[in-house]
Design a protein around this motif. Sequence first.
Motif, short mmCIF file in Angstrom:
data_model
loop_
_atom_site.label_atom_id
_atom_site.label_comp_id
_atom_site.label_asym_id
_atom_site.label_seq_id
_atom_site.Cartn_x
_atom_site.Cartn_y
_atom_site.Cartn_z
N MET A 1 33.75 -16.22 12.28
CA MET A 1 32.87 -15.35 11.53
C MET A 1 33.61 -14.57 10.46
O MET A 1 33.01 -14.14 9.50
CB MET A 1 32.18 -14.38 12.47
N LYS A 2 34.89 -14.40 10.64
CA LYS A 2 35.65 -13.66 9.65
C LYS A 2 35.68 -14.41 8.32
O LYS A 2 35.60 -13.80 7.26
CB LYS A 2 37.08 -13.44 10.14
N ILE A 3 35.73 -15.74 8.42
CA ILE A 3 35.77 -16.55 7.21
C ILE A 3 34.45 -16.39 6.43
O ILE A 3 34.46 -16.21 5.21
CB ILE A 3 35.99 -18.04 7.58
N GLN A 4 33.33 -16.47 7.14
CA GLN A 4 32.04 -16.35 6.46
C GLN A 4 31.87 -14.97 5.84
O GLN A 4 31.30 -14.84 4.75
CB GLN A 4 30.88 -16.62 7.42
N GLY A 5 32.31 -13.94 6.53
CA GLY A 5 32.21 -12.59 5.96
C GLY A 5 33.00 -12.47 4.67
O GLY A 5 32.52 -11.91 3.68
N LYS A 6 34.22 -13.00 4.67
CA LYS A 6 35.03 -12.95 3.46
C LYS A 6 34.41 -13.78 2.34
O LYS A 6 34.44 -13.37 1.17
CB LYS A 6 36.44 -13.45 3.76
N MET A 7 33.86 -14.93 2.70
CA MET A 7 33.24 -15.77 1.67
C MET A 7 32.06 -15.06 1.01
O MET A 7 31.92 -15.09 -0.22
CB MET A 7 32.78 -17.10 2.28
N PHE A 8 31.23 -14.41 1.80
CA PHE A 8 30.08 -13.71 1.22
C PHE A 8 30.51 -12.49 0.41
O PHE A 8 29.88 -12.16 -0.60
CB PHE A 8 29.08 -13.32 2.31
N LEU A 9 31.55 -11.80 0.85
CA LEU A 9 32.02 -10.66 0.08
C LEU A 9 32.60 -11.10 -1.26
O LEU A 9 32.36 -10.47 -2.30
CB LEU A 9 33.04 -9.86 0.88
N TRP A 10 33.38 -12.18 -1.26
CA TRP A 10 33.89 -12.71 -2.54
C TRP A 10 32.75 -13.21 -3.41
O TRP A 10 32.76 -13.03 -4.63
CB TRP A 10 34.91 -13.82 -2.30
N LEU A 11 31.75 -13.85 -2.79
CA LEU A 11 30.60 -14.32 -3.56
C LEU A 11 29.85 -13.14 -4.18
O LEU A 11 29.39 -13.22 -5.33
CB LEU A 11 29.66 -15.12 -2.66
N SER A 12 29.75 -12.04 -3.45
CA SER A 12 29.04 -10.88 -4.00
C SER A 12 29.76 -10.30 -5.21
O SER A 12 29.12 -9.90 -6.18
CB SER A 12 28.86 -9.82 -2.92
#
Length: 132
Positions: free
Chosen positions: A1-12
């Motif tokens: 889940m850490k990977i998905q959180g980082k991906m969405f934060l970078w996407l934002s």
Amino acid sequence: MKIQGKMFLWLSFFILAVAILYGVWSKDPAGTTALFLAFGLSIMIGFYLAFTARRVDAMAQDNKEADVADEAGEVGFFSPHSWQPLSLAVGGALAFLAVAMGWWLLYFSAPLILVGLFGWVFEYYRGESQNQ
């Protein structure tokens, strides 16, 4: 889940940069608003995933040396014999058709949506599947 959180934060952050650039360059209020709303949605999902990742155990996707089989197992329970999604789909289609054709179609779609919704929620509280 850490990977998905980082991906969405970078996407934002990417969406925010695009929104600012688009707003300055095009002067289009509708598109700029849509991009800023996409930024807000993306950052909400990112913060939720990052917050949740701290509270759950590390998953196989967080381990760089994990195999695909490490995450194998039961995903969840899915009802194999439910007719309720069909009722919801037909009711939803009629409700969206009511916007284009006429609001009188909502009188036909609302009962279908309610029957499908209540049937789906209380599906395992009565009948032959009561104790599952």
